[in-house]
Design a protein around this motif. Sequence first.
Motif, PDB file in Angstrom:
ATOM      1  N   LYS A  82       5.479   1.399  -6.648  1.00  0.00           N
ATOM      2  CA  LYS A  82       6.112   2.388  -7.051  1.00  0.00           C
ATOM      3  C   LYS A  82       5.540   2.803  -8.545  1.00  0.00           C
ATOM      4  CE  LYS A  82       9.909   2.524  -4.027  1.00  0.00           C
ATOM      5  NZ  LYS A  82      10.502   3.528  -3.609  1.00  0.00           N
ATOM      6  N   LEU A  83       5.340   1.823  -9.302  1.00  0.00           N
ATOM      7  CA  LEU A  83       4.710   2.137 -10.582  1.00  0.00           C
ATOM      8  C   LEU A  83       3.848   2.978 -10.588  1.00  0.00           C
ATOM      9  CD1 LEU A  83       5.282   1.825 -13.806  1.00  0.00           C
ATOM     10  CD2 LEU A  83       4.032  -0.425 -13.696  1.00  0.00           C
ATOM     11  N   ALA A  84       2.824   2.808  -9.634  1.00  0.00           N
ATOM     12  CA  ALA A  84       1.587   3.513  -9.464  1.00  0.00           C
ATOM     13  C   ALA A  84       1.941   5.071  -9.161  1.00  0.00           C
ATOM     14  CB  ALA A  84       0.648   2.948  -8.315  1.00  0.00           C
ATOM     15  N   ALA A  85       2.853   5.178  -8.450  1.00  0.00           N
ATOM     16  CA  ALA A  85       3.271   6.454  -7.919  1.00  0.00           C
ATOM     17  C   ALA A  85       4.246   7.202  -9.263  1.00  0.00           C
ATOM     18  CB  ALA A  85       4.027   6.591  -6.732  1.00  0.00           C
ATOM     19  N   SER A  86       4.374   6.807 -10.076  1.00  0.00           N
ATOM     20  CA  SER A  86       5.315   7.266 -11.218  1.00  0.00           C
ATOM     21  C   SER A  86       4.649   8.241 -11.928  1.00  0.00           C
ATOM     22  CB  SER A  86       5.566   6.202 -12.402  1.00  0.00           C
ATOM     23  OG  SER A  86       4.640   5.944 -12.890  1.00  0.00           O
TER      24      SER A  86
END
Length: 233
Positions: A82-86
Amino acid sequence: MAKKQSQSAKTSGYIGSLDDKKKHARTIARGLAKLFPEPECALIHDSPFQLLVATILSAQCTDERVNATTPTLFKKYPTAAKLAASKQADVEKIVYPLGFFRAKATNIRKMAQALTDEYAGEVPRTLKELVALPGVGRKTANVVLGTAFGIPSGVVVDTHVKRICNIFGLTASKNPEIIERDLIEVLPKKEWIAFSHRVILHGRATCVARKPRCTECALLKICPRIGLKPLKE
């Protein structure tokens, strides 16, 4: 014939042989253990991933401020994927109160991407793998390995540990890498993880930076107080 001292032992602030330094270090460690028998990491987290993110964000920032910010961050980005896709701007907005927000947002996003790409979103358990991640230095890796996994990879050296271990005479250096080497040399490996937590707690409770409360300190009799002014009679 006197035992030959290693180079790091020679730089330690406590006068004596290496065996004397080890004895002194263990005395300090026992004293701290009595004061703080069950020390915990000050950074609030529910997983190794959260601890890794929080530790990166804690650079040049108080743990209290990090703890006030990460709930919002972790609610929106609960996993590495999720953080990588932020979006960079969205993360910057959340971590803005922590200072150096652009660099910190970049580091945790790149770190999360690396975890997702190389480790299926899981935090690796070796020092070599951790320090290869974006934004992760030896201190951060030691925190995560010790606190999240119980692996004594080294001794965490933050500002409290740096200052107080000089006062204790466990090192004479101001360089975190040298301080860590000095501490590793004189402390039993089983103490590496808890020792830093206890020193940090001691620094917040009694051995405060601006004015250490030595007369109130339970460790006064075993502390050489190196670099401090003599106590008044």
